[in-house]
Scaffold this motif. Sequence first.
Motif, short mmCIF file in Angstrom:
data_model
loop_
_atom_site.label_atom_id
_atom_site.label_comp_id
_atom_site.label_asym_id
_atom_site.label_seq_id
_atom_site.Cartn_x
_atom_site.Cartn_y
_atom_site.Cartn_z
N SER A 112 61.86 80.15 -5.92
CA SER A 112 61.75 81.17 -6.98
C SER A 112 62.82 80.96 -8.04
CB SER A 112 61.88 82.58 -6.39
OG SER A 112 60.82 82.86 -5.50
N THR A 129 57.66 82.30 -9.08
CA THR A 129 57.76 81.76 -7.72
C THR A 129 56.57 80.85 -7.41
OG1 THR A 129 57.96 82.36 -5.38
CG2 THR A 129 56.63 83.80 -6.75
N GLU A 164 56.40 89.56 -5.78
CA GLU A 164 55.84 89.59 -4.43
C GLU A 164 54.47 90.25 -4.43
OE1 GLU A 164 55.21 89.29 -0.35
OE2 GLU A 164 56.48 88.20 -1.75
N GLU A 214 61.55 91.07 -8.67
CA GLU A 214 61.21 90.38 -7.42
C GLU A 214 60.07 91.09 -6.70
OE1 GLU A 214 64.97 88.13 -5.56
OE2 GLU A 214 65.31 90.28 -5.83
N ARG A 218 52.02 87.76 -5.71
CA ARG A 218 51.66 86.77 -4.69
C ARG A 218 50.65 87.36 -3.70
NH1 ARG A 218 52.39 85.69 0.32
NH2 ARG A 218 53.73 87.50 0.66
#
Length: 514
Positions: free
Chosen positions: A153, A109, A222, A218, A225
């Motif tokens: 993403s 992403t 996250e 996913e 990030r």
Amino acid sequence: MDHASEFPPSRLIRGFFRRLRRPELLACLPALTLGAYLLGGERLLYAASLGLPFLIGLAALLSSRPETAEDMRDGVTGLLLRDALLEALDDALDRARSGGRGTACIVVTLDEPDSLIDRFGHACFRQILRHCAERLGERLREGDTIARLPGASFAIALMPSRRQDLETTLQLAARLQHALSLPIPAGKRSLVASVSVGFCLGERAPAPGGAALLAAAELAAENARRQGPGAIRAHAPEMSVPAPDALLDDRISLALENGEIRAHFQPQISTDTGEISGFEVLARWQHPSRGLIAPGDFLPALLEAGLSERLSEVMLVQALAALRSWDNAGLHIPTVAINLSGDELRNPRLPSKLKWELDRFDLAPSRLTVEILETVAADAQDDVIERNIAALAAMGCGVDLDDFGTGQSAISIMHRYAIRRIKIDRSFVTRADEDRDKQRMLSAILALAEQLGLETLAEGVETPGEHAMLAQLGCGHVQGFGIARPMPLAETAVWIERHRAKLDHTPLLGKHLR
């Protein structure tokens, strides 16, 4: 990389079968049967009675399948979409189990896509996504499947392999991240993107099936990030699900006034001496039930509520109070740095407000550094920002140009805004000790800063290798998780003492490869 094949029959035939299932045609079925009897007798009656239901059933069967591969592709990148990826993951998991092999799902992403759209526009952002899709595809095997997820993403279903273990997947994730970290054409300019990557091995998925494997990847992305950005994370059972913004919106104002949103402090280190040259102030939300929430998960709601200036006031007071606290404890810290947004810099009263607070804490203006995003400085359309920054510099405050290298850098900007130091964006720093291209870019940036008489600080330093390379290239200061994570004020005194104690036993890093 897999390319989906066409599903027979053709789109024209599918259109016919879809029309055959329309309710108005089904309502006419008795009339059609009667008409067949009147026109052709019993033979045509039997044919209609058996043939029409067969055709309708066939239409139902075909319409439940995807029409063509094109219907499952993203209109911007040409990649498959989520449903097609889930099918590929299900298939990969089945083949992995039956053949004693391993598979994985990787999610890549781009960090802060909204910022990219603001800087480059929607048309250019679509161009960036297409370049990203091409680069990822070039680094995958023939049997791997890549899809675009919502936003910025991408997800990859890896073809089952006998050596698809944690180390192999981590190496592939790093290669994919590196591919997108190289300069990407963005209109007439180029972008050096920050990229976060998460992945989950098929054998470690929290539940059977492709949907659970993708959800785990996913979640890992996250978490990468939130921890980085620009990090790589493998899925782990203890990973927490980020709190939905909708659940935070109602509490954001109350949290700010109740002191739940507080300053955390991340140290900045001199590469010449190893001494602490300052701390950057970063906002963190200590939620009463959810624990520590990263700024990326609550700042959008706070900005939407119009509370950005109020947040700056809270961070400023806590930053100056920290300086006074360290001074009283005999722990002299040269400066603290606070971030100021474009909206805050457009407030004509900003210089007087900062001066009043400095006087209130009996601190010299030189103890305060203000950080300004490069994009804000480049995109300023009025004179208020320029006047405010000039007033802060004249007052004696330091002025840092933040995220240097990601926007429209110009020597005139540095001169016009009396910049004291440039903060080199983390996208140039990640794996700089291994990447010759990044070393050349860093050398050019540092040479420019040296010629202009500017100090330099590299953010996002995570490894000793990156720290050493930056020191050798001539970067004056470093900051990042490899030095220390942002910490509450109560923990800073202990960290400062420990760091200073280590300096007596740590050799200084050599300098200047340029």
